[in-house]
Design an enzyme around this catalytic site. Structure first.
Site, short mmCIF file in Angstrom:
data_model
loop_
_atom_site.label_atom_id
_atom_site.label_comp_id
_atom_site.label_asym_id
_atom_site.label_seq_id
_atom_site.Cartn_x
_atom_site.Cartn_y
_atom_site.Cartn_z
N PHE A 149 7.58 -14.15 3.27
CA PHE A 149 7.50 -12.74 3.61
C PHE A 149 7.16 -11.87 2.42
O PHE A 149 6.64 -10.75 2.60
CB PHE A 149 8.84 -12.27 4.22
CG PHE A 149 9.96 -12.11 3.21
CD1 PHE A 149 10.08 -10.97 2.43
CD2 PHE A 149 10.91 -13.11 3.05
CE1 PHE A 149 11.10 -10.83 1.50
CE2 PHE A 149 11.94 -12.98 2.14
CZ PHE A 149 12.04 -11.82 1.36
N LYS A 173 0.50 -20.42 9.11
CA LYS A 173 1.73 -19.95 9.75
C LYS A 173 2.39 -18.98 8.79
O LYS A 173 3.09 -19.36 7.86
CB LYS A 173 2.66 -21.13 10.06
CG LYS A 173 3.60 -20.90 11.26
CD LYS A 173 4.52 -19.70 11.15
CE LYS A 173 5.66 -19.94 10.17
NZ LYS A 173 6.60 -18.74 10.13
N CYS A 281 9.26 -14.48 -6.46
CA CYS A 281 9.71 -15.73 -7.08
C CYS A 281 9.45 -15.72 -8.57
O CYS A 281 9.98 -16.57 -9.30
CB CYS A 281 9.01 -16.93 -6.42
SG CYS A 281 7.25 -17.03 -6.74
N GLU A 382 19.71 -18.09 -6.56
CA GLU A 382 18.55 -17.21 -6.48
C GLU A 382 18.91 -16.02 -5.59
O GLU A 382 19.14 -16.18 -4.39
CB GLU A 382 17.34 -17.94 -5.91
CG GLU A 382 16.09 -17.08 -5.85
CD GLU A 382 14.90 -17.81 -5.25
OE1 GLU A 382 13.76 -17.48 -5.63
OE2 GLU A 382 15.10 -18.68 -4.40
#
Length: 497
Positions: A149, A173, A281, A382
């Site tokens: 996302f 996808k 990330c 994380e």
């Protein structure tokens, strides 16, 4: 309410599964759209369209492919604001950040436009008497991408432009949380002249993902997301004989040495930790302050953090927008709420922020935690939100050992004026991407992106040379054409004489 559909065989396809997911506006907290979730039949239809298209696309000329990609690049440039608006509306990031995302994705389209250079083979002549050996690269067939996302346009563009330039066909996808950008990318590709079925988009959840991973006609799968899911993708896809590149999570450290420009370091820590609300990330999650600079550095970071303007992404005054969902915001906030009890000093607590006129939005202020123990949840896990941890180290050796002890190895950075220290760091640190006075060392398109350890599963990084290698398979051809003067029969092995 608008329903976001699939894109199969060059046209939009309404969902038939009867299952839908909500698409929120993170700035208001309101559900404004729904997305159709594909069942196995709809995934099968997309794969079948891709397989049928591969018959001609896989043998199409490089000139045809690159002409389409050049046109595609023009259309992306013309529609960059429209793509960015979709990202802001569904993800929440500020418009300037969304525009930057589109620009970084377009870098890979530009790389794909030069695929004729990347696909040049090798030839060795006269390896034996009148024997030549050539190495070539050919497409795999139908390949798939499963994307997160946080970059709904950029990460898909890290995958499918290079894959189709190499002659493959693609099934995407995207994340069900912000799916609209992927459809616009597919529409523009068709407008650019991409044949029907070469690029397909199926919306959905785990049912769609698992069908892609097990489908016998899908040759390879690319993934970007969290470490647990990356590990699942690798195991399940390889179990079904597929090639896999799966990029997982991160806990990126920024090492600041005593000789560093502390104003520069503080500026870049703010940008790297809180940009895109920390949902990257490659975000800097931990600053490692070495020696006696910790108090000064934390003070400069806090001073800057307090001035950040947080608001809806479509407000030009906003520097940081909301988080993607209410649930994710609350999870991020929980790390701050529990930090003090686990030994951290809470310098800034952003969990009580509200934005006037957007009280129901998924907003979270920036948080800064100092002297964070390495045993604390905020350090070990994380967070994927606007929370920056600062840990202290007495020496460089202590700092590098701390960084290398992390189970992740995505990206890292060092801030220093000492070239020798920087050179030592870039060789000693156990991470796939290293910045020297650069806080988010995301490589340009013609170098590859990827980490080490629990940040990467599979043998290939994404885009760049690794991307070309991932989306192609090598073939070696040995040929001998007898000279017209040759005669007779010789059953022996060719000699080197």
């Amino acid at each position: 309410m608008k329903t976001i559909s699939h894109w199969i065989g060059g046209k939009p396809v309404e969902g038939t599964s009867g299952r839908f997911g909500p698409v929120w506006n993170p700035a208001t907290g309101a559900q404004e759209k729904q997305v159709a979730f594909a069942d196995t039949g709809e995934v099968d239809a997309a794969v079948a369209a891709a397989k049928d298209a591969f018959r001609s696309w896989g043998t199409s000329s490089l000139a045809k492919r690159t002409a389409i990609l050049f046109k595609y690049r023009e259309l992306l440039d013309a529609h960059r604001d429209e793509i960015a608006e979709l990202i802001t509306a569904e993800h929440g990031k500020v418009h300037s950040d969304a525009l930057g995302e589109v620009a970084r994705g377009m870098e890979i389209v530009e790389l794909a436009c030069g695929i004729s250079v990347q696909l040049k083979g090798e030839l060795s002549t006269e390896v034996s008497s009148r024997v030549d050996v050539a190495s070539i690269r050919q497409p795999l067939g139908v390949v798939a991408g499963i994307t997160p996302f946080n970059f709904p346009a950029m990460v898909p563009m890290w995958m499918f432009p290079l894959a189709i330039a190499c002659g493959n066909t693609f099934v995407l996808k995207p994340s069900e949380k912000d799916p609209s950008a992927s459809l616009l990318l597919a529409e523009l590709a068709t407008e650019a002249g991409l044949p029907d079925g070469v690029l397909n988009v199926v919306q959905g959840d785990r049912e769609a993902v698992d069908r892609i991973l097990e489908h016998p006609d899908v040759e390879a799968v690319s993934f970007v997301g969290s470490t647990p899911i990356a590990r699942h993708i690798q195991l399940k896809a390889t179990e079904h004989g597929k090639r896999v590149q799966a990029l997982g999570g991160a806990k990126n450290h920024m090492l600041v040495l005593p000789d560093a420009d502390l104003d520069l370091a503080a500026d870049q820590a703010i940008n790297a930790a809180y940009g895109s609300a920390g949902e990257r990330c490659m975000a800097v999650s931990v600053v490692v302050a070495v020696g006696g600079i910790g108090d000064d550095l934390v003070g400069r970071i806090a001073e800057r953090a307090k001035r950040l303007r947080i608001g809806p992404g479509d407000d030009p005054a906003s520097e940081m927008g909301p988080l993607i969902t209410r649930e994710h915001r609350d999870k991020v906030a929980s790390y701050v709420a529990g930090a003090a009890a686990q030994g951290a000093e809470v310098v800034l607590d952003g969990t009580g922020l509200t934005v006037d006129g957007h009280e129901d939005g998924f907003f979270l202020g920036v948080s800064l935690l100092d002297r964070v123990p390495v045993t604390a949840d905020a350090y070990r896990e994380e967070i994927f939100g606007p929370v920056l941890c600062v840990v202290r180290a007495e020496t460089y050796d202590e700092a590098i050992a701390l960084i290398n002890d992390s189970r992740w190895g995505n990206g890292t950075a060092i801030f220093t004026r000492d070239g020798g220290a920087a050179r030592r760091f870039q060789l000693e640190v156990k991470a796939g991407m290293v910045g020297v006075n650069v806080p988010i060392p995301v490589p340009v398109g013609y170098h590859s992106f990827g980490g080490w350890k629990d940040s990467l599963f599979g043998g290939h990084h994404i885009y760049g040379n690794d991307g070309v290698a991932f989306y192609t398979q090598g073939k070696v051809i040995t040929t001998r054409w007898p000279d017209p003067s040759d005669g007779g029969i010789n059953l022996g092995f060719p000699s080197n004489s």
